[in-house]
Enzyme design. Structure first.
Site, PDB file in Angstrom:
ATOM      1  N   HIS A  64       2.993  -8.392  -0.256  1.00  0.00           N
ATOM      2  CA  HIS A  64       3.750  -9.498  -0.857  1.00  0.00           C
ATOM      3  C   HIS A  64       5.139  -9.695  -0.248  1.00  0.00           C
ATOM      4  CE1 HIS A  64       0.694  -9.913  -3.916  1.00  0.00           C
ATOM      5  NE2 HIS A  64       0.933  -8.727  -4.426  1.00  0.00           N
ATOM      6  N   ASP A  83      -7.446  -6.343  -2.336  1.00  0.00           N
ATOM      7  CA  ASP A  83      -6.560  -6.099  -3.478  1.00  0.00           C
ATOM      8  C   ASP A  83      -6.826  -7.171  -4.543  1.00  0.00           C
ATOM      9  OD1 ASP A  83      -3.541  -4.624  -3.762  1.00  0.00           O
ATOM     10  OD2 ASP A  83      -3.729  -6.511  -4.866  1.00  0.00           O
ATOM     11  N   HIS A 108      -4.715  -8.947  -5.911  1.00  0.00           N
ATOM     12  CA  HIS A 108      -3.706 -10.010  -5.782  1.00  0.00           C
ATOM     13  C   HIS A 108      -3.751 -10.635  -4.383  1.00  0.00           C
ATOM     14  CE1 HIS A 108      -2.226  -7.169  -8.873  1.00  0.00           C
ATOM     15  NE2 HIS A 108      -1.876  -8.276  -9.508  1.00  0.00           N
ATOM     16  N   ASP A 141      -6.421  -1.934  -7.149  1.00  0.00           N
ATOM     17  CA  ASP A 141      -6.168  -2.502  -8.478  1.00  0.00           C
ATOM     18  C   ASP A 141      -7.269  -3.451  -8.952  1.00  0.00           C
ATOM     19  OD1 ASP A 141      -5.477  -4.381  -6.587  1.00  0.00           O
ATOM     20  OD2 ASP A 141      -3.403  -4.636  -7.274  1.00  0.00           O
TER      21      ASP A 141
HETATM   22 ZN   LIG Z   1      -2.471  -5.944  -6.159  1.00  0.00          ZN
END
Ligand SMILES: [Zn+2]
Length: 384
Positions: free
Chosen positions: A144, A180, A182, A263
């Protein structure tokens, strides 16, 4: 001999290499932050307890020099990050401009040195893979990070730096795959318009950072698949075989970077996806022999047991180690010593978190959204 075999035979390092460091042990983002839990140190301890991490396969991660980070990050941001670590506080202006000293990216004692170590590992990986090989850096995967600001628990963007380093060291075409929970907004920001960087991401729909729409195309090489809550192993197997593998293979990459965030498993507190760790290991294995250079990074993962078990299993897969049904005492001791203060009620420790690496597989009917999303993206695979 086909091209893949020729490429693989160019690997000069026969054994996969693990990049780690002691800075991750005991360092925390603070008592209320999801990253208060140990992760990389658990993988190192478990791998050693299982006899899987001899000195010949372990590399201590260097800390990146500031100048080496400017391939992606601005000098002003890097200066602010180092100043924040030194002062252990930030001004309102720095908080507003650079996203430092926020609930998600707090001031903490190793807030520059820790991410700079993960970034140093990613930069080194690109160099070490010059002539091919397999490298695992579970501290990496901070997808990110943005050029001028911290974002989503990430201070630096080591996947971007890894891809840049691979390219400087001979890999022209790089496939980046991110499983992931995200969306890797920082990586897409860096490479969306670069036709030589394939970007494939699966991520939970309608979850922060809310980027990664299925309609994003970049330069034609961006594949985003938002996936529904409840995603299970059979969904992921379909995605792997119908989307990820065809897209990566058709791209003919010189290197593959896999962000293997932990995650998206059922026991993680930060998503509503329901994979077992078998799903991640299947992706790790399937991508292993497609390109001459393979870099596997970590990423998210906020349940100390599920992340430690999943990422240790990744190392086993990369080395063809058989994963035992029941862990020996020394390994269960590593898992029993973990603590998770403030764990959600639904995630109270279970016995198999202490005694096994492998989860029970999680099967189910394929979600309509998975089938339709893959069908929407598949025609865009060049040559498929
Ligand atoms: Zn994540």
């Amino acid at each position: 001999m086909n091209d893949v075999m020729t490429a693989l035979s160019a690997r000069t390092s026969p054994l996969p290499q693990f990049i780690g460091a002691e800075i991750y042990r005991g360092s925390t983002y603070g008592p209320w932050h999801p990253l208060r839990v140990p992760r990389v140190s658990t993988v190192m301890d478990l791998s050693r307890a299982l006899g899987w991490l001899p000195p010949a396969q372990f590399i201590t991660s260097p800390r990146a020099k500031t100048a080496a980070l400017t391939g992606y990050h601005t000098a002003a941001y890097l200066a602010a990050l180092q100043a924040a670590e030194a002062a252990q506080t930030v001004s309102d202006a720095v908080r507003a401009r650079h996203g430092l000293g926020t609930p998600s990216n707090p001031v903490f004692s190793e807030m520059f040195r820790r991410p700079a170590t993960a970034a140093g590992g990613s930069l080194l990986a690109g160099e070490l893979l010059k002539n091919g090989g397999i490298i695992y850096s579970p501290a990496g995967g901070t997808h990110h990070g943005l050029p001028d600001r911290a974002n989503g628990f990430c201070y630096l963007n080591d996947p971007v730096l890894a891809i840049q380093s691979l390219r400087r060291n001979g890999a022209q075409r790089v496939a980046y795959v991110d499983i992931d929970a995200h969306h890797p907004d920082g990586v897409e920001h860096a490479f969306a318009q670069d036709p030589d960087t394939l970007l494939i991401s699966t991520h939970e729909a309608n979850r922060w950072p809310r980027t990664g729409a299925i309609t994003d195309q970049g330069a034609g090489q961006v594949f985003n698949l938002p996936v529904p809550a409840g995603l299970h192993d059979d969904d992921m197997a379909l995605i792997l075989h119908e989307l990820i593998l065809p897209a990566v293979t058709a791209f003919r990459p010189d290197a593959i970077v896999l962000q293997c965030g932990a995650d998206a498993v059922l026991e993680d507190p930060q998503s509503r996806l329901c994979l077992s760790n078998n799903a991640h290991w299947a992706v790790v294995a399937a991508l292993r022999d497609i390109a001459p250079r393979y870099l596997v990074l970590g990423g998210g993962g906020y349940n100390p047991w599920s992340v430690g078990r999943l990422w240790t299993g990744v190392w086993a897969v990369l080395n063809d180690h058989e994963i035992p049904d029941h862990l020996p005492d020394q390994a269960t001791g590593v898992l029993r010593a973990l603590r998770w203060d403030g764990a959600p009620k639904r995630l109270q420790p279970q016995d198999h978190w202490m005694t096994t690496l492998r989860d029970a597989p999680r099967h189910g009917m394929i979600h309509d959204a998975v089938r339709s999303g893959v069908a929407q993206l598949k025609p865009r695979i060049v040559g498929a």
